[in-house]
Design a protein around this motif. Structure first.
Motif, PDB file in Angstrom:
ATOM      1  N   SER A  13      32.802  40.197  43.143  1.00  0.00           N
ATOM      2  CA  SER A  13      33.920  40.637  43.810  1.00  0.00           C
ATOM      3  C   SER A  13      33.874  41.367  45.220  1.00  0.00           C
ATOM      4  CB  SER A  13      34.548  41.906  43.204  1.00  0.00           C
ATOM      5  OG  SER A  13      35.807  42.509  43.780  1.00  0.00           O
ATOM      6  N   TYR A  19      36.325  47.447  40.997  1.00  0.00           N
ATOM      7  CA  TYR A  19      35.801  48.407  39.656  1.00  0.00           C
ATOM      8  C   TYR A  19      34.414  47.696  39.214  1.00  0.00           C
ATOM      9  CZ  TYR A  19      40.760  49.915  39.510  1.00  0.00           C
ATOM     10  OH  TYR A  19      41.731  50.578  39.872  1.00  0.00           O
ATOM     11  N   ASN A  20      34.020  46.266  39.728  1.00  0.00           N
ATOM     12  CA  ASN A  20      32.895  45.828  39.150  1.00  0.00           C
ATOM     13  C   ASN A  20      31.561  46.141  40.291  1.00  0.00           C
ATOM     14  OD1 ASN A  20      33.538  43.864  36.992  1.00  0.00           O
ATOM     15  ND2 ASN A  20      35.033  43.601  38.227  1.00  0.00           N
ATOM     16  N   PRO A  78      34.002  40.230  37.580  1.00  0.00           N
ATOM     17  CA  PRO A  78      35.353  40.422  37.087  1.00  0.00           C
ATOM     18  C   PRO A  78      35.955  39.180  36.386  1.00  0.00           C
ATOM     19  CG  PRO A  78      35.011  40.643  39.518  1.00  0.00           C
ATOM     20  CD  PRO A  78      33.813  40.125  38.865  1.00  0.00           C
ATOM     21  N   GLU A  79      37.173  39.400  35.786  1.00  0.00           N
ATOM     22  CA  GLU A  79      37.786  38.178  35.301  1.00  0.00           C
ATOM     23  C   GLU A  79      38.844  37.750  35.983  1.00  0.00           C
ATOM     24  OE1 GLU A  79      37.996  37.855  30.960  1.00  0.00           O
ATOM     25  OE2 GLU A  79      40.101  37.507  31.333  1.00  0.00           O
ATOM     26  N   ASN A  81      41.766  34.623  36.075  1.00  0.00           N
ATOM     27  CA  ASN A  81      42.360  33.651  35.396  1.00  0.00           C
ATOM     28  C   ASN A  81      41.694  33.090  34.182  1.00  0.00           C
ATOM     29  OD1 ASN A  81      44.678  33.632  36.916  1.00  0.00           O
ATOM     30  ND2 ASN A  81      43.542  32.743  38.717  1.00  0.00           N
ATOM     31  N   ALA A 114      34.031  44.526  34.289  1.00  0.00           N
ATOM     32  CA  ALA A 114      35.123  45.313  34.137  1.00  0.00           C
ATOM     33  C   ALA A 114      36.652  44.509  34.487  1.00  0.00           C
ATOM     34  CB  ALA A 114      35.006  46.356  34.832  1.00  0.00           C
ATOM     35  N   ILE A 116      41.034  45.041  34.616  1.00  0.00           N
ATOM     36  CA  ILE A 116      42.095  46.225  34.229  1.00  0.00           C
ATOM     37  C   ILE A 116      42.806  46.144  33.071  1.00  0.00           C
ATOM     38  CG2 ILE A 116      42.565  46.953  36.739  1.00  0.00           C
ATOM     39  CD1 ILE A 116      44.801  44.864  36.764  1.00  0.00           C
ATOM     40  N   GLY A 117      42.588  44.797  32.533  1.00  0.00           N
ATOM     41  CA  GLY A 117      43.126  44.381  31.247  1.00  0.00           C
ATOM     42  C   GLY A 117      42.486  44.966  30.019  1.00  0.00           C
ATOM     43  N   ARG A 123      36.395  37.133  28.582  1.00  0.00           N
ATOM     44  CA  ARG A 123      36.413  35.750  28.879  1.00  0.00           C
ATOM     45  C   ARG A 123      35.451  35.002  29.964  1.00  0.00           C
ATOM     46  NH1 ARG A 123      42.493  37.042  27.398  1.00  0.00           N
ATOM     47  NH2 ARG A 123      42.096  38.223  29.003  1.00  0.00           N
TER      48      ARG A 123
HETATM   49  C1  LIG Z   1      43.068  35.874  41.161  1.00  0.00           C
HETATM   50  C2  LIG Z   1      43.040  37.089  39.884  1.00  0.00           C
HETATM   51  C3  LIG Z   1      43.218  36.802  38.501  1.00  0.00           C
HETATM   52  C4  LIG Z   1      43.027  37.686  37.700  1.00  0.00           C
HETATM   53  N1  LIG Z   1      43.121  37.366  36.311  1.00  0.00           N
HETATM   54  C5  LIG Z   1      42.644  38.117  35.421  1.00  0.00           C
HETATM   55  C6  LIG Z   1      42.455  37.973  33.982  1.00  0.00           C
HETATM   56  O1  LIG Z   1      42.457  36.667  33.657  1.00  0.00           O
HETATM   57  N2  LIG Z   1      42.017  38.761  33.140  1.00  0.00           N
HETATM   58  C7  LIG Z   1      42.125  40.020  33.361  1.00  0.00           C
HETATM   59  O2  LIG Z   1      41.792  40.883  32.574  1.00  0.00           O
HETATM   60  N3  LIG Z   1      42.226  40.481  34.713  1.00  0.00           N
HETATM   61  C8  LIG Z   1      42.771  39.476  35.675  1.00  0.00           C
HETATM   62  N4  LIG Z   1      42.912  39.814  36.902  1.00  0.00           N
HETATM   63  C9  LIG Z   1      42.944  41.289  37.155  1.00  0.00           C
HETATM   64  C10 LIG Z   1      41.316  41.887  37.397  1.00  0.00           C
HETATM   65  O3  LIG Z   1      40.840  42.260  36.250  1.00  0.00           O
HETATM   66  C11 LIG Z   1      41.367  43.172  38.567  1.00  0.00           C
HETATM   67  O4  LIG Z   1      42.353  42.478  39.661  1.00  0.00           O
HETATM   68  C12 LIG Z   1      40.132  43.610  38.793  1.00  0.00           C
HETATM   69  O5  LIG Z   1      40.392  44.548  39.430  1.00  0.00           O
HETATM   70  C13 LIG Z   1      39.471  42.788  39.563  1.00  0.00           C
HETATM   71  O6  LIG Z   1      38.114  43.054  39.605  1.00  0.00           O
HETATM   72  P1  LIG Z   1      37.389  44.112  40.985  1.00  0.00           P
HETATM   73  O7  LIG Z   1      38.117  45.542  40.654  1.00  0.00           O
HETATM   74  O8  LIG Z   1      35.913  44.451  40.714  1.00  0.00           O
HETATM   75  O9  LIG Z   1      38.172  43.396  42.339  1.00  0.00           O
HETATM   76  C14 LIG Z   1      42.863  39.098  37.844  1.00  0.00           C
HETATM   77  C15 LIG Z   1      42.971  39.388  39.249  1.00  0.00           C
HETATM   78  C16 LIG Z   1      42.983  38.491  40.461  1.00  0.00           C
HETATM   79  C17 LIG Z   1      43.112  38.880  41.823  1.00  0.00           C
END
Ligand SMILES: Cc1cc2nc3c(=O)[nH]c(=O)nc-3n(C[C@H](O)[C@H](O)[C@H](O)COP(=O)(O)O)c2cc1C
Length: 185
Positions: A13, A19-20, A78-79, A81, A114, A116-117, A123
């Motif tokens: 990220s 968060y990661n 992160p995840e 999509n 990590a 937020i879901g 996955r």
């Molecule tokens: C393009 C995009 C796709 C995402 N797809 C998923 C997903 O498939 N599953 C999930 O649990 N969260 C998904 N999220 C939410 C992320 O878990 C959340 O944005 C998280 O904070 C990303 O990691 P970071 O905080 O390290 O940037 C998605 C976010 C973005 C921006």
């Protein structure tokens, strides 16, 4: 005395408040005795273009050199999509090329992540494990560190406050160090 295990860690990220990235910072604090963890920032790695793979950007050269110098790798994903973010996949692609010059070859590697879901990046982590097959990395299987509802476990200053999460990170690092020592004989 056992040799220090040097780990290179990077997060998929670029976001300041990621968060990661926070998990990776916690890992730096929790690294066990006998190991060191250096963080590499993927920001600035250009999009991979195979026409240019024999003239890599300076940042890619640096990344590959750091991977090669490390005894083990920690990837924090992160995840996006249901898969790994393009930024992370692009960095891995860059470091794996050109053919015959794959920096990840035979590296011990651990994953955490990590989201937020409610599935905590699981996955994405399984997709990443699939990449390791072609990269010929030696993936650590356990423990799996998947941090769901990350916004409840990381405070506004980017500190991992959840003790259970910190314990899992420590366990992952200890396992990675033991795995690396075992592979190195
Ligand atoms: C393009 C995009 C796709 C995402 N797809 C998923 C997903 O498939 N599953 C999930 O649990 N969260 C998904 N999220 C939410 C992320 O878990 C959340 O944005 C998280 O904070 C990303 O990691 P970071 O905080 O390290 O940037 C998605 C976010 C973005 C921006």
């Amino acid at each position: 005395m056992e040799k220090t295990v040097n780990i290179l860690g990077f997060a998929g990220s670029l976001r300041k408040g990621s968060y990661n990235k926070a998990l990776l910072r916690a890992a730096v604090e929790l690294v066990p005795k006998g190991a060191k963890l250096e963080v590499f920032d993927l920001d600035g790695i250009p999009p991979f273009n195979q026409d240019l793979e024999n003239q890599p950007a300076q940042k890619v050269k640096e990344f590959k050199a750091k991977i090669r110098a490390a005894d083990a790798i920690l990837i924090v994903t992160p995840e996006y999509n249901y898969s790994i973010p393009g930024v992370l996949k692009n960095a891995i692609d860059c470091a794996s090329r050109p053919h015959g010059d794959n920096a990840f070859e035979h590296k011990p590697v651990a994953i955490m992540g990590a989201s937020i879901g409610m599935t905590g990046s699981s996955r994405a982590q399984y997709h990443l494990r699939q990449c390791f097959v072609f990269l010929t990395c030696f993936a650590l299987n356990q423990p799996e560190v998947m941090v769901p509802f990350a916004h409840e476990k990381i405070d506004k200053d980017g500190k991992v406050t959840d003790q259970k999460t910190r314990e899992k990170i420590r366990e992952l690092l200890e396992s990675l160090v033991a795995w690396t020592r075992r592979l190195k004989g």
